[in-house]
Structures are given as structure tokens and as C-alpha cells.
Scaffold this active site. Structure first.
Site, mmCIF file in Angstrom:
data_model
loop_
_atom_site.group_PDB
_atom_site.id
_atom_site.type_symbol
_atom_site.label_atom_id
_atom_site.label_comp_id
_atom_site.label_asym_id
_atom_site.label_seq_id
_atom_site.Cartn_x
_atom_site.Cartn_y
_atom_site.Cartn_z
ATOM 1 N N VAL A 88 0.864 -1.180 0.000
ATOM 2 C CA VAL A 88 0.000 0.000 0.000
ATOM 3 C C VAL A 88 0.898 1.226 0.000
ATOM 4 O O VAL A 88 1.767 1.371 0.868
ATOM 5 C CB VAL A 88 -0.932 0.018 1.232
ATOM 6 C CG1 VAL A 88 -1.820 1.256 1.199
ATOM 7 C CG2 VAL A 88 -1.782 -1.243 1.275
ATOM 8 N N SER A 90 2.274 4.650 0.833
ATOM 9 C CA SER A 90 2.104 5.236 2.165
ATOM 10 C C SER A 90 1.336 6.561 2.161
ATOM 11 O O SER A 90 0.542 6.813 3.068
ATOM 12 C CB SER A 90 3.457 5.419 2.849
ATOM 13 O OG SER A 90 4.297 6.281 2.105
ATOM 14 N N LYS A 91 1.564 7.445 1.183
ATOM 15 C CA LYS A 91 0.829 8.710 1.188
ATOM 16 C C LYS A 91 -0.653 8.460 0.961
ATOM 17 O O LYS A 91 -1.504 9.079 1.610
ATOM 18 C CB LYS A 91 1.375 9.669 0.134
ATOM 19 C CG LYS A 91 0.652 11.022 0.162
ATOM 20 C CD LYS A 91 1.239 12.033 -0.792
ATOM 21 C CE LYS A 91 0.481 13.352 -0.722
ATOM 22 N NZ LYS A 91 1.043 14.383 -1.640
ATOM 23 N N CYS A 191 13.054 8.070 0.148
ATOM 24 C CA CYS A 191 11.852 7.676 -0.579
ATOM 25 C C CYS A 191 12.147 7.593 -2.075
ATOM 26 O O CYS A 191 12.813 8.475 -2.648
ATOM 27 C CB CYS A 191 10.726 8.675 -0.312
ATOM 28 S SG CYS A 191 9.231 8.368 -1.293
ATOM 29 N N ASP A 198 14.270 8.497 5.044
ATOM 30 C CA ASP A 198 13.609 7.485 5.866
ATOM 31 C C ASP A 198 14.642 6.948 6.855
ATOM 32 O O ASP A 198 15.728 6.514 6.455
ATOM 33 C CB ASP A 198 13.087 6.328 5.005
ATOM 34 C CG ASP A 198 12.013 6.763 4.025
ATOM 35 O OD1 ASP A 198 11.156 7.576 4.410
ATOM 36 O OD2 ASP A 198 12.029 6.283 2.880
ATOM 37 N N HIS A 230 10.535 1.404 1.922
ATOM 38 C CA HIS A 230 10.951 0.677 3.125
ATOM 39 C C HIS A 230 11.015 -0.831 2.905
ATOM 40 O O HIS A 230 12.009 -1.487 3.222
ATOM 41 C CB HIS A 230 9.963 0.930 4.273
ATOM 42 C CG HIS A 230 9.782 2.353 4.688
ATOM 43 N ND1 HIS A 230 9.334 3.326 3.833
ATOM 44 C CD2 HIS A 230 9.949 2.955 5.894
ATOM 45 C CE1 HIS A 230 9.236 4.476 4.485
ATOM 46 N NE2 HIS A 230 9.610 4.282 5.734
ATOM 47 N N GLU A 231 9.892 -1.380 2.404
ATOM 48 C CA GLU A 231 9.795 -2.829 2.239
ATOM 49 C C GLU A 231 10.874 -3.351 1.292
ATOM 50 O O GLU A 231 11.432 -4.437 1.487
ATOM 51 C CB GLU A 231 8.410 -3.200 1.686
ATOM 52 C CG GLU A 231 7.238 -2.772 2.564
ATOM 53 C CD GLU A 231 6.689 -1.400 2.223
ATOM 54 O OE1 GLU A 231 5.518 -1.143 2.536
ATOM 55 O OE2 GLU A 231 7.439 -0.570 1.627
ATOM 56 N N ARG A 259 6.120 8.849 9.789
ATOM 57 C CA ARG A 259 5.935 10.057 9.002
ATOM 58 C C ARG A 259 4.449 10.178 8.717
ATOM 59 O O ARG A 259 3.820 9.215 8.270
ATOM 60 C CB ARG A 259 6.727 9.996 7.696
ATOM 61 C CG ARG A 259 6.632 11.306 6.883
ATOM 62 C CD ARG A 259 7.233 11.156 5.512
ATOM 63 N NE ARG A 259 8.663 10.915 5.582
ATOM 64 C CZ ARG A 259 9.361 10.368 4.591
ATOM 65 N NH1 ARG A 259 8.756 9.986 3.492
ATOM 66 N NH2 ARG A 259 10.659 10.194 4.717
#
Length: 283
Positions: A88, A90-91, A191, A198, A230-231, A259
Site C-alpha cells: 500500500v 504510504s501517502k 523515498c 527514511d 521501506h519494504e 511520518r
């Protein structure tokens, strides 16, 4: 820079663009990013992943109205299996959670059910959702761990762009088998779309030939100017350690700082499907 930065699947994301905030429930705000985008570059196939695990998110800014119009606030725990087709974005996740703000729901269970259904549809896998009162979320209690911190090692750093080759000799001359639980709080990446920093603490638990701690630290610091979600960073770290080091078992767990009211905590392992319950001071 990752080879998939300009992938067409990323072109319509709200990330990095000016957006309006919606305060009425709207699941259409959610956007998906195929996991295959970075897994293709790592040579990973969905049916032959070298790890199990999950992505655990915590939402700290979730609110809605009860039937009488009174605000309710909660902390949310979301978990997605690493086998889901999508992550998903993130924003879009934050925008979606904001859409609950001025919407009436009759119960906590109704909110939980809506979250689970919408996120499962986006991830194309079952998303587990748990809601907690803001003063009682056991999973977010600070807890001590016994990981050995490698941050204070005296090393000279020459790479701030991803350099997996640093690991190529990390345990070449080692013969003895060890089991170690290590942590580094110096992980920083950026990002993929916005280049925003991050920050994370990364926990590495492994069994096999001992990995040189200095080499591992240099490798993790080489993410400092690397752009990836991240993932994807966690899966890259897992695959690089597994590729260069003779490892019999491996778990990699990143605890990212939040964040916009969300933190993301990917966990990948050869042995455990569920992430440990652990929260760092920075979270």
C-alpha cells in the site's frame, strides 16, 4: 537509483504531488504498488521467495465520529503478508485514514471491518487490523532487547550509495558457526519518489559463519543516499546478506520512524512468519 523508478505503475501515484485532504470516508484513495517492481531486479519470483514475513504498520492519527458526532481516536496496527501482490503506497494510506475524520461509524468493529476490507483489496491479500485505545496499546510499549549494537565501531566510510559488494568478503575467512543478534540504528535511505529521508533501526538475527561487523556496518551505511521504499530496502538487505554470506538462517527486521502518523516495519525471515513485538525509542 533503482531501475524501476520510472515504471508506469508509479506514474499515477499521489506521492510527491500536491493533493487535497478528504475528511469523508473514501476507500478509493488507496493506491497499490506491485511488489514485483523491485523483486524482479532482485531475481525473486512470487512462487519461490527465499523468505517469509510481514509488513507491520502502526497508525497514530486515526479518528472518526460516533453516532452522536463525538470524535473517537485510536491507534491502529496493520499487518500485510509479504506474499501479497502489492504494497500500500504510504501517502495514499495517510490520505485514506484522514478520510475517516468526519465520518460517522456506529462502533469500533465497524471501523476495523472497513479498514480490513479496503486494505485487503488494495494489497490483494488478507490485511489484519487491530484497533487500540490511545492509552492502551501493548504492542507499542517500549521494550528492551539484547541485540548487539554495531554503531560504535571505528570504520572509515567511503560509500553512501548502495554497495552490496562490501559484503563479498564479510565472512570469507570464517570457519566457526555462530548465532548473532545485531542492531544498527544508522540506517537511512530515501523515498523512491520524493527523496525524503527514511530513518530506521535494523535488527539482524542470523546463524552461520560469522559476518564481519565492520563490513556489515559499512554496507548498511551505503543505503544513506539510496532511493527505495521501506519494504524494498529490507528485502534487498535480506537478499544481499543471503547471497554473499554463508547463512543457515536469517531474519531482518526494520523499525522505521513515523511520518504523517504512520510507521512501517518490514520483517523478512527464513524461519519466522510474524514480526517480533518490538518498539524503539525513536518511534
Amino acid at each position: 537509483m533503482s531501475t524501476y523508478t520510472n515504471a508506469k505503475e508509479l506514474s499515477n501515484l499521489v506521492l510527491g504531488k500536491t493533493t487535497d485532504y478528504c475528511s469523508q470516508y473514501n476507500p478509493e484513495l488507496l493506491q497499490a504498488v506491485p511488489r514485483s517492481l523491485n523483486r524482479d531486479s532482485l531475481g525473486l519470483k512470487a512462487e519461490q521467495l527465499p523468505f517469509v514475513g510481514e509488513d507491520v504498520w502502526y497508525g497514530y492519527e486515526l479518528s472518526w465520529l460516533n453516532d452522536k458526532g463525538k470524535p473517537v481516536v485510536a491507534v491502529a496496527e496493520f499487518s500485510f503478508p509479504c506474499t501479497s501482490a502489492n504494497i500500500v503506497e504510504s501517502k495514499s494510506f495517510k490520505l485514506y485514514l484522514n478520510s475517516f475524520n468526519q465520518t460517522k461509524f456506529s462502533s469500533w468493529q465497524q471501523v476495523e471491518s472497513a479498514l480490513s476490507a479496503d486494505l485487503s483489496a488494495t494489497a490483494d491479500a488478507i490485511a489484519n487490523v487491530k484497533l487500540f485505545p490511545v492509552n492502551n496499546c501493548p504492542a507499542l510499549a517500549l521494550s528492551a532487547d539484547n541485540a548487539l549494537c554495531i554503531d560504535d565501531l571505528d570504520v572509515e566510510i567511503n560509500h553512501y550509495q548502495l554497495a552490496p559488494e562490501i559484503l563479498s568478503t564479510a565472512n570469507r575467512n570464517q570457519e566457526s558457526q555462530v548465532e548473532e543478534y545485531l542492531v544498527c540504528h544508522l540506517l537511512k535511505s530515501n523515498c523512491l519518489i520524493t527523496n525524503q529521508p527514511d530513518w530506521a533501526s535494523i535488527y539482524i538475527n542470523y546463524r552461520g559463519k560469522q559476518i564481519c561487523h565492520k563490513s556489515l556496518l559499512k554496507y548498511l551505511i551505503s543505503f544513506r543516499q539510496h532511493n527505495e521504499f521501506h519494504e524494498q530496502c529490507v528485502e534487498r538487505i535480506f537478499c544481499d546478506i543471503q547471497r554473499f554470506c554463508e547463512i543457515k538462517s536469517l531474519s531482518v527486521f526494520a523499525r522505521y520512524t513515523r511520518r504523517g502518523g504512520l510507521d512501517i516495519n518490514p520483517f523478512r525471515s527464513t524461519i519466522e512468519k510474524k514480526a517480533p513485538k518490538l518498539r524503539t525509542l525513536r518511534q
